[in-house]
Design an enzyme around this catalytic site. Structure first.
Site, PDB file in Angstrom:
ATOM      1  N   GLY A   1     -35.394 -27.203  32.052  1.00  0.00           N
ATOM      2  CA  GLY A   1     -34.651 -27.146  33.302  1.00  0.00           C
ATOM      3  C   GLY A   1     -35.044 -25.975  34.182  1.00  0.00           C
ATOM      4  O   GLY A   1     -34.253 -25.523  35.015  1.00  0.00           O
ATOM      5  N   GLY A   2     -36.279 -25.468  34.023  1.00  0.00           N
ATOM      6  CA  GLY A   2     -36.769 -24.415  34.887  1.00  0.00           C
ATOM      7  C   GLY A   2     -36.029 -23.102  34.761  1.00  0.00           C
ATOM      8  O   GLY A   2     -36.030 -22.305  35.705  1.00  0.00           O
TER       9      GLY A   2
ATOM     10  N   SER B   1     -40.903 -28.331  28.875  1.00  0.00           N
ATOM     11  CA  SER B   1     -40.880 -27.622  30.159  1.00  0.00           C
ATOM     12  C   SER B   1     -40.422 -26.177  29.948  1.00  0.00           C
ATOM     13  O   SER B   1     -41.061 -25.457  29.183  1.00  0.00           O
ATOM     14  CB  SER B   1     -39.991 -28.378  31.151  1.00  0.00           C
ATOM     15  OG  SER B   1     -40.216 -27.923  32.474  1.00  0.00           O
TER      16      SER B   1
END
Length: 510
Positions: free
Chosen positions: A124-125, A207
């Site tokens: 989720g960055g 991610s």
């Protein structure tokens, strides 16, 4: 025998599997009770640290104190504060700063079974996401599934001179990563109570979760906390600099402190004390920049590329890879002039070479070229560097993949017929995105890839049974598992781009 006695025995036999579940156990903080879920035990909101609120906001996590009585881990804990309210998308889990929880989903019937453990770190960055969710496909294979929550955005990664001054170590900014470390320490110290083996822990993430996994592999704080790591579309091998420069560097804590000062001034506050009095909603509303982990010489000690060259990392078995078109999720159409200006601003004397490797003569080509640059500079090169460095300097096994399946079962379809960001996750874990439709070939691919992940979690090696054999990675050899309309081994597909970024980042490394 009387019918009543037979009926009583039958009832006892029917109840035995339920009673045999490990629904209550004892951890360091006290007795804890979970709930029955899909014929096994699920503990949803286990607090591994004290709530990071009030004076604990922007401080290292504090271990959870003992509790009295039985703690009921029967509901998901709050999501960490993030820009998008989950309730607006139909999710009934509210946000809150009291968010340092982890979950344990176990098939064990009693402590002491020493089952392998899989720990998911969500992506989720470093700005969005949640730990909530279960993974029955792993549980059915005798694996304990854990998921951990950590602070995000401005609450997880704000660096500031005053916060560094408060810290006994003179640093600030990496609270979210320190949360992850504390959660892993808690799992290591307590997982035996759930039937797990603390020596058989595998961490995984996609991610920002994969970037976290990479950072944890390089952090001395994690020594002995896991024996395997899976990183999907994430690594942290950028050089260290004073600015990120278009996602081309990790920032030093001193530089991040100045960004923190600017954030304070933007809010018109005099000091950290006033910032701590603000609600998280007010902070999120003002959060416009990127809050990211920093090199603080404690959690993240240095340029990770250099650490791996020196052999200074947690040398565990790794399964790592990227997708063929994952940059498309982070790119937007633009004019050729704007594209070329951006390249020259971020890559300087390297711009002409980059424009030859990633040419564009119209807006669509700009979008494709920008997507490929983001894929290679932000995801693929770091994974490539990781595989090369560890396969040369380490003893741990390295397995590398390249996912290229353009499936309907994804959040975002690729415009080029490749695999967008997160497209591999349904194949790794059996998730359903978008339409959820998968072709017969994709269904079979999913079975094989999921079994690879299960095998790796159990043994540190994806191979086993009749699965296509996955060779350990060797640079410039056909040892990368290509996942497209089946599975086969080959060399890295985008090797010229990888060589370019290897040279570029080497020139930035001091």
């Amino acid at each position: 025998m009387k019918k009543t006695a037979i009926a009583a025995i039958a009832m006892l036999l029917m109840a035995a599997p339920i009673e045999a579940q490990l629904l209550r156990t004892t951890v360091a903080q006290g007795e804890i009770e979970g709930v029955k879920h899909e014929d096994h035990a699920l503990y949803m909101n286990i607090p591994y640290a004290e709530p990071p609120v009030g004076e604990l906001r922007w401080k290292a996590p504090v271990p959870k104190k003992p509790w009295t009585g039985v703690y009921h881990a029967d509901r998901w804990g709050a999501r960490p504060p993030q820009p998008t309210d989950p309730n607006q998308s139909g999710n009934d889990i509210a946000m809150g700063e009291d968010c340092l929880y982890l979950s344990v989903e176990t098939p064990a019937k009693s402590p002491g079974e020493k089952l392998p453990v899989f720990v998911m770190i969500h992506g989720g960055g470093f700005a969005t996401g949640s730990y909530s969710g279960t993974q029955e496909s792993f549980i059915r294979e005798g694996i304990i599934y854990c998921s951990i929550e950590y602070r995000l955005g401005v609450l997880g990664f704000l660096a500031h001179p005053a916060l560094s001054k408060e810290s006994p170590r003179g640093i600030s900014g990496n609270y979210g990563i320190m949360d992850q470390v504390m959660a892993l320490q808690w799992i290591h110290d307590n997982i035996a109570a759930f039937g797990g083996d603390p020596e058989k822990v595998t961490i995984a993430g996609e991610s920002a979760g994969g970037i976290s996994v990479s950072m944890l592999c390089g952090s001395p704080l994690c020594k002995g906390l896991f024996r395997g790591a899976i990183s999907e579309s994430g690594s942290s091998f950028w050089p260290v600099s004073d600015t990120r420069g278009g996602n081309t560097a990790m920032v030093r804590v001193k530089s991040a402190e100045q960004a923190g000062l600017q954030f304070q001034q933007q809010l018109g506050k005099k000091n950290i004390k006033q910032l701590r009095k603000m609600s998280f909603e007010e902070l999120l509303k003002a959060q416009t920049g990127l809050f990211w982990p920093v090199v603080d010489e404690y959690v993240i000690t240095d340029d990770q590329y250099k650490l791996y060259e020196k052999g200074q990392y947690n040398d565990v078995n790794v399964l790592i890879g990227t997708n063929s078109d994952e940059g498309s999720m982070f790119s937007r159409p633009a004019s050729v002039a704007d594209y070329e200006k951006s390249i020259r601003d971020n890559y300087g004397e390297w711009a002409d070479r980059m424009l030859k490797i990633y040419p564009a003569t119209n807006e669509q080509e700009v979008y494709f070229a920008s997507s490929d640059i983001f894929r290679d500079g932000s995801f693929a090169w770091g994974t490539y560097a990781w595989a090369n460095l560890q396969s040369k300097s380490g003893k741990g096994k390295v397995f590398m993949y390249y996912f290229d399946q353009d499936s309907e079962n994804t959040i975002m379809r690729s415009r080029k017929g490749g695999a967008s960001h997160v497209a591999e996750m349904p194949f790794f874990y059996g998730y359903h995105f978008g339409s959820g439709k998968m072709t017969p070939t994709e269904q079979q691919m999913g079975k094989i890839i999921t079994q690879y992940v299960i095998n790796f979690t159990k043994t540190g090696d994806p191979n086993g049974g009749d699965l296509p054999y996955w060779t350990r990675y060797e640079q410039n050899k056909p040892t990368v598992m290509i996942m497209r309309e089946g599975l086969h081994l080959d060399v890295v597909p985008n090797l010229p781009q990888m060589d370019f970024f290897e040279e570029f980042f080497k020139s930035r490394r001091k």
